[in-house]
Scaffold this motif. Structure first.
Motif, PDB file in Angstrom:
ATOM      1  N   PHE A  72       0.808  -1.221   0.000  1.00 36.48           N
ATOM      2  CA  PHE A  72       0.000   0.000   0.000  1.00 36.48           C
ATOM      3  C   PHE A  72       0.844   1.276   0.000  1.00 36.48           C
ATOM      4  O   PHE A  72       0.304   2.373   0.130  1.00 36.48           O
ATOM      5  N   PRO A  91      -4.054  -1.460   4.694  1.00 36.12           N
ATOM      6  CA  PRO A  91      -4.638  -0.639   3.635  1.00 36.12           C
ATOM      7  C   PRO A  91      -4.888   0.789   4.116  1.00 36.12           C
ATOM      8  O   PRO A  91      -5.017   1.049   5.315  1.00 36.12           O
ATOM      9  N   ALA A 115      -9.014   2.881   5.581  1.00 34.19           N
ATOM     10  CA  ALA A 115      -9.615   1.561   5.787  1.00 34.19           C
ATOM     11  C   ALA A 115     -10.258   1.377   7.148  1.00 34.19           C
ATOM     12  O   ALA A 115     -10.711   0.279   7.464  1.00 34.19           O
ATOM     13  N   ARG A 155     -10.717  -4.008  -0.425  1.00 35.58           N
ATOM     14  CA  ARG A 155      -9.779  -3.234  -1.254  1.00 35.58           C
ATOM     15  C   ARG A 155     -10.471  -2.047  -1.927  1.00 35.58           C
ATOM     16  O   ARG A 155     -10.195  -1.724  -3.091  1.00 35.58           O
ATOM     17  N   TRP A 200      -8.483  -8.220   0.879  1.00 37.56           N
ATOM     18  CA  TRP A 200      -7.330  -8.187   1.791  1.00 37.56           C
ATOM     19  C   TRP A 200      -7.742  -8.771   3.138  1.00 37.56           C
ATOM     20  O   TRP A 200      -8.853  -8.531   3.628  1.00 37.56           O
TER      21      TRP A 200
END
Length: 276
Positions: free
Chosen positions: A63, A97, A100, A173, A269
């Motif tokens: 990321f 991420p 998130a 994601r 993810w």
């Protein structure tokens, strides 16, 4: 200090989740009055520090490109607030991420504060400095179960009976910035967060941002539906999303859930761990 005299320092930026998040009202300053139960997973971004002529940041990990697109970085902002005798090169392996609901940037800052605390000691007003960088940052410095009130910066200890609880994080994601989710909140006060142990608060609490997040990112509903098939005793969205978490009675259940999600949704993810 010569580079050879300085052993590299390492620290984990533990993923933050909100076991419950009650939004009570919108304040005159534009922030929201919250009641939340922070918890932290025993995994996250990884930081390594080596001496340098000046403070700098090196990014790696899946990321990292998303952070590289931003104008600034909270890690460098934190370093600017905390004086040291030498510059630091911080190598950040971005595992979590971005946008998130996991406090990724705040968790990175929390790790920086802990590194500086171990090396030089933190100033007495570290909490105020941390609050300048984000409402989640003081909790992320502590990185243990805490009740947060106000904007989330007013912290108190939580009766923690969930340390070691197996947890699975799942993200579709899809980045979901915090601002639009709060803007979509309907401003209805649905009541205070319950009292009790961490388990009781988690079970009988809620996340008031779940519905506004779903209105923007329907994939959150897909994740929650999938986790609902895995035998978790609790599944819920974290923070403003889009990451959701599930809590299990055993590591075997968690690992089976991870395998199930991987088979059904290989593009999502995941991170498996335990609560700290």
């Amino acid at each position: 200090m010569a580079a050879g005299m300085f052993q590299p320092l390492t620290e984990t930026a533990y993923a933050k989740i909100n076991l419950a998040l009650h939004v009570r009202r919108r304040r005159d300053d534009g922030y929201h009055e919250l009641e939340t139960l922070f918890a932290f997973v025993d995994a996250g971004d990884r930081l390594q520090v080596t001496p340098a002529d000046r403070d700098s940041l090196r990014l790696s990990g899946e990321f990292a490109p998303l952070l590289a697109e931003e104008d600034g970085n909270l890690v460098l902002d934190a370093l600017a607030l905390l004086p040291r005798r030498h510059g630091w090169l911080v190598s950040l392996d971005k595992v979590l991420p971005v946008a998130a609901g996991l406090g990724g940037g705040s968790a990175d800052v929390g790790a920086v504060f802990r590194l500086i605390g171990r090396t030089y000691g933190l100033p007495d007003h570290w909490h105020a400095l941390a609050s300048k960088l984000g409402a989640d940052v003081p909790a992320c410095v502590e990185s243990v179960a805490m009740v947060g009130r106000g904007t989330g910066t007013e912290l108190s200890a939580a009766p923690d009976d969930l340390a070691g609880c197996p947890v699975l994080l799942v993200n579709p994601r899809v980045p979901l910035p915090t601002g639009p989710v709060f803007k979509a909140w309907d401003r209805v006060d649905r009541g205070a967060m319950p009292e009790g142990s961490a388990r009781e608060i988690a079970l009988y609490g809620r996340n008031d941002l779940e519905m506004p997040a779903l209105s923007i990112c329907p994939q959150v509903g897909d994740v929650l539906a999938a986790l609902g098939q895995t035998g978790a005793w609790l599944s819920r969205m974290s923070g403003s999303g889009a990451t959701c978490f599930a809590l299990y009675d055993s590591k075997a259940q968690r690992d089976a859930a991870k395998a199930y999600i991987e088979a059904k949704h290989p593009d999502w993810w995941q991170l498996a761990g335990a609560l700290r």
